[in-house]
Each structure stands twice: as structure tokens, then as C-alpha cells.
Design an enzyme around this catalytic site. Structure first.
Site: not given
Length: 355
Positions: A38, A42, A51, A87, A162
Site C-alpha cells: 500500500r 492514501r 483520485r 485491488d 469476500y
């Protein structure tokens, strides 16, 4: 020719002698290579700006945006490898699964997969389904030059969790109910997901990935016996499907201290280690013939420079006897991490390990 092979009579690729790929091959390195899970995300103000107003899944399908985001931490931090911005649910979306990534929640599946009839919704993934991936890799490899580009995918168990749960889960009750209650359906589900995952990794490798990492984010919820019986065959199938390319294959999961040997047994060349197990102990559990990746606790980066350097020194000391070591965090960069702390960490590891 792959980034991990230099056949007789052919010139090696630009990335072949990079510190990252040398460490993955357990060869001598000029310094311990560093990259962060990552690292493109962010924690970077430039990422947030790029983004702004663009949903996560849509951002993964815009090649120029993907290339820009992937390059941002390489420019800022001087890391030894880029990791493709995407992702783990992208291949599922690409084959038509109705899902979305909801801010503050994560991937949410509209209609969970829990019956044999549901398997029909998991069709084969083709390169045409993810043409934007090939395009983005082309942009990136031209820009990165000698810096390796890591491709990645979600492992069958985590993708299954998921799909079966319908989203993130603390206890994985629906997942485990299917695994224990209908082992044949579970095996068929993971086998189908292994094919999709392998196809997604092949697209990335053929487009220029120097290495690939398989993320099994939730597999730490299982016991070793359950992993061996119900997960290992599918993970092994993924690794075997891309073995012909010769690129290093990294396997990482969270809370997998009891599974480290099995993660290597699945076929990884490099085993990722979270912060819960010291690297020297991890090496004992994994056994010889594998490089290790890790394993600074991401939260340590909030503790100040002296504490970060002290904890990093402990990790480098524990890694001193390893055949190959790639420095990384024990999981992903936390969103509110100070980017300067990451830049200083890269410089510290490079300086402390310069040969």
C-alpha cells in the site's frame, strides 16, 4: 524473457540485477531492498489529489491514472520496487460479479456465492477482460526502466471469503460453514478462483511484471490443518500456473505465524511475514530455500524517528543470517502515516545495509 531469468545468449532485462530481484533470488545485494505494501495510496497527498472524485474500482481501470499512482511512491520515497495499483477484487469485477468497494467498508458483493448453482457466475478471465491492465503495465515499464514492477492478486481463500460473506467479515462464519459443511463445493469454488487468479497474474507477467505477490489477507483465520486440507491445493495451483515465467513469486498473509511453512510449501519463492513473528524465527518455520519479506509493524511509523530506527535495527539484525531479505512492513501502510517517515525509513535501511 522473464525478469528473473537470464538465459544463455540473451541479454538480461533492465530489472534483472536490481536489488529487489537479487534478494528474491537469494543472491548478494548492494543493500537490503525496500518497498511497502500500500505504498501507493492514501498516505500520499498526491494520491488523494489524483483520485479526487473517482471511485476506487473506476480508478483501477484508468491506465494513465494507475500509472501515475503506481509511480508516486517511487518518486517520493526512492523504494526499490513499484507495486501495481489495483485491488484484489478487480478480476472478479472484470468477469461480471456485481460488487463495489464502499469507502470505509471495503469490497461488498451484491449476491454472495453460497450454492453450486452460483459457481456458474465465475467464468474464465480472459486478457480482453482486463485490457486496461496490459495498457497500464506498458506505460509503467517504459517509465520505470531498471526499477522492478510487482504485480499482484488476491489468493483464492481471501477472494472466496469476500464472495461467500458478501463483504469483509470478522469471524468468516459463512465461509467456514461452506468449507466444513460442503467440502466438495468449497474445493470447486477455490479451484475456479485459482484459475481466475492465475489468469490475472499471467496477464500482468506477460505485460512486464518483474515479480508477483499473492495476498491471502484473511487466511490467518484458519488452523494449519484446515489450510493444508482446504486451501493449499488452490494456492499451489496458482503458483504452479505462473512458474514457467520464472518471475519471483511472493506469498503474504496476515496473522499467519502458524502457517508460514505452509505458505512457502504452496510454491512461493519469497514468504511475507507480518510483525508478530521475528524474521529469524520465521526463517526457522519456513525452512531453507526461501527468501523472506517484512516485517516492521506499520504502527511503529507513528512513534517518532528514534523508535522507528530502533525497531528497524532489530529487524535488520534478525535478518542478518537470511539467504534473502526484502524489507517491508508487516502489513500495508496505514492511511494517516506521515509520508516523510516512509522516505526516512527507506534511506535508513539503505544506509544501514550498504555493502
Amino acid at each position: 524473457m522473464s525478469a528473473n531469468q537470464s538465459p544463455a545468449g540473451k541479454q538480461p532485462t533492465a530489472t534483472y540485477d536490481s536489488a529487489f530481484l537479487r534478494a528474491c533470488r537469494r543472491e548478494p545485494v548492494p543493500h537490503t531492498p525496500v518497498w511497502f505494501m500500500r505504498q501507493a495510496g492514501r498516505s500520499l497527498p498526491e494520491y488523494l489529489k489524483a483520485r479526487e472524485g473517482i471511485p476506487m474500482l473506476e480508478s483501477c481501470m484508468r491506465p494513465e491514472l494507475v500509472a501515475e499512482i503506481t509511480l508516486q511512491p517511487v518518486r517520493r520515497h526512492g523504494v526499490d520496487a513499484a507495486v501495481y495499483f489495483s485491488d484484489i477484487v478487480v478480476p472478479l469485477k472484470a468477469i461480471g460479479i456485481d460488487l463495489d468497494i464502499k469507502p470505509g467498508v471495503g469490497p461488498v458483493v451484491a449476491d454472495p456465492i453460497r450454492t453450486r448453482a452460483d459457481l456458474a457466475r465465475l467464468r474464465e478471465l480472459t486478457p480482453e477482460d482486463v485490457a486496461y491492465v496490459t495498457e497500464a503495465f506498458g506505460l509503467l515499464t517504459r517509465e520505470l526502466g531498471a526499477t522492478p514492477l510487482i504485480g499482484f492478486a488476491g489468493a483464492p481463500f481471501t477472494l472466496a471469503s469476500y464472495l461467500v460473506e458478501g463483504g469483509p467479515s470478522r469471524n468468516h462464519e459463512h465461509t467456514k460453514a461452506l468449507m466444513y459443511g460442503d467440502p466438495q463445493l468449497w474445493a470447486d469454488l477455490l479451484d475456479r478462483l485459482a484459475d481466475i487468479t492465475a489468469a490475472f497474474l499471467r496477464v500482468q507477467i506477460e505485460a512486464g511484471a518483474s515479480a508477483v505477490q499473492l495476498f491471502d489477507s484473511w487466511v490467518g483465520a484458519l488452523s494449519p490443518a484446515d489450510y493444508r486440507r482446504s486451501v493449499l491445493p488452490a494456492s499451489r495451483k496458482v503458483f504452479e500456473a505462473v512458474s514457467e515465467y520464472g518471475v519471483p513469486r511472493v506469498h503474504f498473509g496476515v496473522g499467519t505465524g502458524e502457517l508460514l511453512g505452509l505458505l512457502g510449501e504452496a510454491g512461493a519463492d519469497v514468504v511475507g511475514v507480518d510483525w508478530r513473528v521475528p524474521l529469524d524465527e520465521a526463517a526457522r518455520r519456513v525452512g531453507p530455500g526461501k527468501a523472506l519479506q517484512g516485517n516492521l509493524d506499520p504502527a511503529v511509523l507513528f512513534a517518532g524517528r528514534e523508535a522507528v530506527e530502533a525497531k528497524t535495527r532489530e529487524i535488520l539484525d534478525a535478518a542478518a543470517g537470511l539467504e534473502g531479505h526484502v524489507f517491508n512492513l508487516g502489513h500495508g501502510v496505514l492511511p494517516t502515516t506521515d509520508p516523510d517517515a516512509l522516505t526516512r525509513l527507506v534511506e535508513y535501511v539503505h544506509t544501514q545495509t550498504a555493502r
